[in-house]
Design an enzyme around this catalytic site. Sequence first.
Site, PDB file in Angstrom:
ATOM      1  CG  HIS A 169       6.206   5.106   1.017  1.00  0.00           C
ATOM      2  ND1 HIS A 169       7.157   4.214   0.570  1.00  0.00           N
ATOM      3  CD2 HIS A 169       5.032   4.657   0.520  1.00  0.00           C
ATOM      4  CE1 HIS A 169       6.572   3.287  -0.161  1.00  0.00           C
ATOM      5  NE2 HIS A 169       5.281   3.530  -0.207  1.00  0.00           N
ATOM      6  CG  ASP A 170       3.468   1.986   2.317  1.00  0.00           C
ATOM      7  OD1 ASP A 170       2.690   2.950   2.529  1.00  0.00           O
ATOM      8  OD2 ASP A 170       3.387   1.244   1.320  1.00  0.00           O
ATOM      9  CE  LYS A 173       0.563  -0.224   2.936  1.00  0.00           C
ATOM     10  NZ  LYS A 173       0.879  -0.632   1.563  1.00  0.00           N
ATOM     11  CG  HIS A 198      -0.656   2.999   5.440  1.00  0.00           C
ATOM     12  ND1 HIS A 198      -1.685   2.866   4.555  1.00  0.00           N
ATOM     13  CD2 HIS A 198       0.396   3.496   4.715  1.00  0.00           C
ATOM     14  CE1 HIS A 198      -1.284   3.254   3.344  1.00  0.00           C
ATOM     15  NE2 HIS A 198      -0.024   3.640   3.420  1.00  0.00           N
ATOM     16  CG  HIS A 223       2.510   7.733   0.839  1.00  0.00           C
ATOM     17  ND1 HIS A 223       2.690   7.704   2.196  1.00  0.00           N
ATOM     18  CD2 HIS A 223       1.987   6.532   0.508  1.00  0.00           C
ATOM     19  CE1 HIS A 223       2.302   6.531   2.665  1.00  0.00           C
ATOM     20  NE2 HIS A 223       1.871   5.801   1.660  1.00  0.00           N
ATOM     21  CG  HIS A 224      -1.963   6.621   0.250  1.00  0.00           C
ATOM     22  ND1 HIS A 224      -2.082   5.776  -0.833  1.00  0.00           N
ATOM     23  CD2 HIS A 224      -1.148   5.987   1.134  1.00  0.00           C
ATOM     24  CE1 HIS A 224      -1.381   4.673  -0.606  1.00  0.00           C
ATOM     25  NE2 HIS A 224      -0.796   4.772   0.585  1.00  0.00           N
ATOM     26  CG  ASP A 252       2.604   4.450  -3.037  1.00  0.00           C
ATOM     27  OD1 ASP A 252       3.095   3.310  -2.909  1.00  0.00           O
ATOM     28  OD2 ASP A 252       1.597   4.830  -2.418  1.00  0.00           O
TER      29      ASP A 252
HETATM   30 FE   FE2 Z   1       1.059   3.800   1.461  1.00  0.00          FE
END
Ligand code: FE2
Length: 296
Positions: A169-170, A173, A198, A223-224, A252
């Site tokens: 998911h990240d 980054k 990101h 996801h944010h 998260d």
């Molecule tokens: Fe994230």
Amino acid sequence: MVRRIPKHLVKKGMFVESLECSNAEFSGRRFLVQSDETVRAILATSAAYALVNPQRSTIDIDADAVVTAEDQKRTQEAVRQGTSALRDSFAAVRAGDLKIETLGPVADEIRDHIDAAPEVFLKVTRLKSKDEGTYMHSLAVSALMMRLARTLDYDDAMVRELGVAGLLHDVGKLMIPNAILNKAGQLEAAEKSRMRGHPEIGYRLLKELGDISPLTLDIVRFHHEVLDGSGYPLGLKAEQLGQEIRLSTVCDVFEALTSARPYKRAWTTRDALNWMFDRGHLFDKKLVLRLGSIFE
Ligand SMILES: [Fe+2]
């Protein structure tokens, strides 16, 4: 509540409801373990776990009593291996040659550990260094997503897919400088907007690879997002956010709150759950409650 514990932790005085293997292999069901011979017989089966009933046991079985230092060591080793596999995978994403199927076994391994002892798993992943912060966070979010998905009766294939999505998911980054990722103070406006890029970066990187599932792509990208539309990158609203995306957001945020960051201390499980539950305009309350049930 019946506890699922690794078979090597079964001791005399525990009341075993069942072992996770076939009847033909071990026919005993609902019995008190009274001899070393029984302990050895249980160890000899192919089962990884036993279901133990604390109410009917003659020894005290809370999570701390059954989780030995040895367990913690095993979890640490699994997390170390998972972190290293994920680091390689992120590098492969950047190089455009990730083989997505290599992440399934990583998800399976961490699923076993969080199933056996959620608190121990999270305790281990909370010991993050700057260097491995994103990887450890991703392992923990993946594990929480799988655990939560299991309480919602998703099938094994879907649980695994959610686990893989959690691992990735990240991934965006990768493209954010460490000076921003690890900054101790508040981010400047320009740094904040870079950081908020990101999810979209991760989505584009993975989409380029070609064989990533639409659900995984959505989780990476959204996801944010939060229910009232105040999230990012698109400001989607509740009706546009399916349960799987909500699930990723809840895990998260919970993981972030309960971990120490350069700019904040770690919150307790209870405080994090209460804080999230009080923000029903952002997070799906039903999922926050379900997440809480994992730690009871
Ligand atoms: Fe994230």
